[in-house]
Scaffold this motif. Structure first.
Motif, PDB file in Angstrom:
ATOM      1  N   SER A  10       0.833  -1.201   0.000  1.00 21.44           N
ATOM      2  CA  SER A  10       0.000   0.000   0.000  1.00 21.44           C
ATOM      3  C   SER A  10       0.867   1.250   0.000  1.00 21.44           C
ATOM      4  O   SER A  10       0.575   2.226  -0.706  1.00 21.44           O
ATOM      5  N   SER A  11       1.933   1.240   0.727  1.00 21.95           N
ATOM      6  CA  SER A  11       2.836   2.383   0.777  1.00 21.95           C
ATOM      7  C   SER A  11       3.540   2.578  -0.568  1.00 21.95           C
ATOM      8  O   SER A  11       3.596   3.698  -1.092  1.00 21.95           O
ATOM      9  N   ALA A  12       4.057   1.509  -1.133  1.00 18.68           N
ATOM     10  CA  ALA A  12       4.759   1.592  -2.420  1.00 18.68           C
ATOM     11  C   ALA A  12       3.810   2.059  -3.527  1.00 18.68           C
ATOM     12  O   ALA A  12       4.182   2.904  -4.358  1.00 18.68           O
ATOM     13  N   LEU A  13       2.603   1.532  -3.533  1.00 21.78           N
ATOM     14  CA  LEU A  13       1.623   1.901  -4.553  1.00 21.78           C
ATOM     15  C   LEU A  13       1.191   3.361  -4.395  1.00 21.78           C
ATOM     16  O   LEU A  13       1.104   4.103  -5.378  1.00 21.78           O
ATOM     17  N   ARG A  14       0.950   3.788  -3.170  1.00 19.85           N
ATOM     18  CA  ARG A  14       0.557   5.177  -2.906  1.00 19.85           C
ATOM     19  C   ARG A  14       1.617   6.145  -3.418  1.00 19.85           C
ATOM     20  O   ARG A  14       1.304   7.116  -4.109  1.00 19.85           O
ATOM     21  N   ILE A  15       2.869   5.845  -3.115  1.00 17.37           N
ATOM     22  CA  ILE A  15       3.964   6.716  -3.546  1.00 17.37           C
ATOM     23  C   ILE A  15       4.075   6.728  -5.075  1.00 17.37           C
ATOM     24  O   ILE A  15       4.194   7.800  -5.693  1.00 17.37           O
TER      25      ILE A  15
END
Length: 142
Positions: A10-15
């Protein structure tokens, strides 16, 4: 990339999505317009018209804030206000020919920028992105 936890993904995708979105937003035909003004105009071109209430819901801003956005678009000649065909007391915002041309050119620039970058990828990477695009759209629509 290996297996990521849902939290890490989720963090990687958000960024990644935020960075790509910022980069694409930079490719617009009128640098004087804010992102909200550009998005509102694109919505009007896509939908044909909208009330201040409908536009503010779509952009998730207050009606007074949307009224300022529409005022700026109207001053620039990209939209005009007109009476609703059904209820003449209601004001409807419609894009002008100039607004339509601006949105068309902005879309062309954004597509061209992305097209150039996608050409550098392998067919396998493009296939992965095609699958990811469908999944991201599903997430966004949920």
């Amino acid at each position: 990339m290996g297996r990521l936890s849902t939290h890490d993904l989720s963090s990687a995708l958000r960024i990644a999505v935020a960075r790509l979105s910022r980069r694409l937003r930079a490719e617009k035909a009128d640098d004087e317009l804010s992102d909200t003004q550009t998005s509102t105009l694109a919505f009007l071109v896509r939908e044909g018209s909208g009330t201040i209430g409908r536009l503010s819901e779509h952009e998730r801003v207050t009606p007074p804030s949307m009224n300022r956005t529409v005022n700026r678009l109207e001053e620039a000649g990209y939209v005009r206000r007109t009476a609703d065909a059904v209820d003449g007391r209601k004001v409807v915002v419609v894009p002008t020919e100039s607004g339509l041309r601006l949105v068309t050119e902005t879309r062309r620039r954004r597509d061209a920028w992305l097209h150039q970058r996608l050409r550098t990828l392998t067919p396998e990477q493009r296939e992965t992105l095609a699958e990811a695009a469908a999944i991201i759209r599903e997430l966004a629509d949920s």
